[in-house]
Design an enzyme around this catalytic site. Structure first.
Site, PDB file in Angstrom:
ATOM      1  N   ARG A 119     119.429  73.407  48.353  1.00  0.00           N
ATOM      2  CA  ARG A 119     120.616  72.548  48.458  1.00  0.00           C
ATOM      3  C   ARG A 119     121.590  73.004  49.537  1.00  0.00           C
ATOM      4  O   ARG A 119     122.550  72.306  49.828  1.00  0.00           O
ATOM      5  CB  ARG A 119     121.322  72.493  47.101  1.00  0.00           C
ATOM      6  CG  ARG A 119     120.495  71.816  46.021  1.00  0.00           C
ATOM      7  CD  ARG A 119     121.223  71.734  44.695  1.00  0.00           C
ATOM      8  NE  ARG A 119     121.414  73.048  44.095  1.00  0.00           N
ATOM      9  CZ  ARG A 119     121.970  73.253  42.908  1.00  0.00           C
ATOM     10  NH1 ARG A 119     122.390  72.215  42.187  1.00  0.00           N
ATOM     11  NH2 ARG A 119     122.103  74.471  42.434  1.00  0.00           N
ATOM     12  N   TYR A 139     119.252  80.570  30.285  1.00  0.00           N
ATOM     13  CA  TYR A 139     118.341  80.987  31.352  1.00  0.00           C
ATOM     14  C   TYR A 139     117.050  81.551  30.774  1.00  0.00           C
ATOM     15  O   TYR A 139     115.947  81.171  31.176  1.00  0.00           O
ATOM     16  CB  TYR A 139     119.022  82.027  32.236  1.00  0.00           C
ATOM     17  CG  TYR A 139     118.127  82.631  33.291  1.00  0.00           C
ATOM     18  CD1 TYR A 139     117.908  81.967  34.502  1.00  0.00           C
ATOM     19  CD2 TYR A 139     117.510  83.865  33.091  1.00  0.00           C
ATOM     20  CE1 TYR A 139     117.082  82.517  35.476  1.00  0.00           C
ATOM     21  CE2 TYR A 139     116.686  84.419  34.061  1.00  0.00           C
ATOM     22  CZ  TYR A 139     116.479  83.755  35.247  1.00  0.00           C
ATOM     23  OH  TYR A 139     115.657  84.294  36.212  1.00  0.00           O
TER      24      TYR A 139
END
Length: 265
Positions: free
Chosen positions: A43, A161
């Site tokens: 990104r 996570y």
């Protein structure tokens, strides 16, 4: 990283998600050093272009594509563009991921929890979904999910996570079974503590919450590993290189732990 003469991946096309820094960057560079065309994705455009230029300056082949793995339209566009340009997609490394908030499970908002899963699990699913048809046309391929040692054992931090990394581990095994008949091998890599921005942020957080300098915490973390130190991104990259090379032609559905002996205690 200079181009090598071995050419273990000569002419193969490799999409590496989240390869604008850290482990993903190292993977893209190592694969290109062995002859692969590395498709850098992420990104952060500036960093992605930097990685691609560094690979090309070292004599390798690479190009950058902006990609948010949670955006299926972008995933489709990047995979399609890669296939149309090179006529194949040989390798996919599902590396893109975020850590998410470091707090107990009961303190998460639903939105926080779901966003970590959206990037780490759904993002990997979308990339696999769009790459597999091209690999089947090609007659085979390799997919590697970058999981974690905490996809195998538990820990008292960043629960979302760790939960996503357990998902990545099982996703690799499921895909290995589904696509073995198509000559597509699928494996997972489980890094331990690697000196990356994620680990640096972890030590910074520990320093702020528990006291002590980052340097002292780094030394403590080094000492917790039987081998005497934490790892470097290239330690993971060379594990991925093995899995996607012909040397691993009989390896699928496996989990490669690279952690300096940390989980052997």
């Amino acid at each position: 990283m200079e181009r090598k003469d071995n050419g273990r991946l000569e002419g193969r096309t490799a999409i590496v998600t989240g390869s604008t820094y850290g482990i993903g960057e190292a993977i893209a560079k190592v694969l290109s050093s062995e002859g692969a065309i590395s498709i850098i994705t992420g990104r952060t455009d500036e960093e992605g272009e930097r990685v691609a230029e560094e690979i090309k300056s070292a004599g390798g082949a690479a190009e950058f594509h902006h990609l948010d793995v949670t955006d299926e339209k972008e995933v489709d566009e990047v995979t399609r563009a890669t296939y149309e340009k090179y006529g194949k997609i040989d390798i996919l490394v599902n590396n893109a991921g975020i850590a998410g908030p470091n707090k107990p499970t009961h303190e998460y908002t639903r939105e926080e929890w779901e966003y970590v899963f959206d990037v780490n699990v759904t993002g990997a699913f979308l990339c696999t979904k769009h790459v597999v048809p091209y690999m089947k046309k090609r007659g085979g391929g390799n997919i590697v999910y970058i999981s974690s040692i905490y996809g195998i054992v538990g820990a008292q931090d960043i629960p979302a996570y760790h939960a996503t990394k357990a998902s990545n581990r099982i996703m690799a095994k499921i895909d290995a079974l589904l696509y073995a008949k198509d000559n597509i091998r699928v494996n997972s890599v489980h890094p331990g503590f690697i000196w990356t921005p994620l680990v640096k942020d972890f030590l910074t957080d520990q320093s702020e919450n528990l006291g002590g300098t980052i340097e002292d915490l780094r030394r403590e973390l080094d000492a917790a590993h039987p081998i005497g130190h934490i790892g470097e991104p290239n330690d993971i990259a060379y594990g991925v290189l093995y899995l996607v090379s012909d040397e691993a032609k009989f390896v699928t559905g496996s989990e490669l732990v690279i952690d300096g002996g940390y989980t052997s205690r």
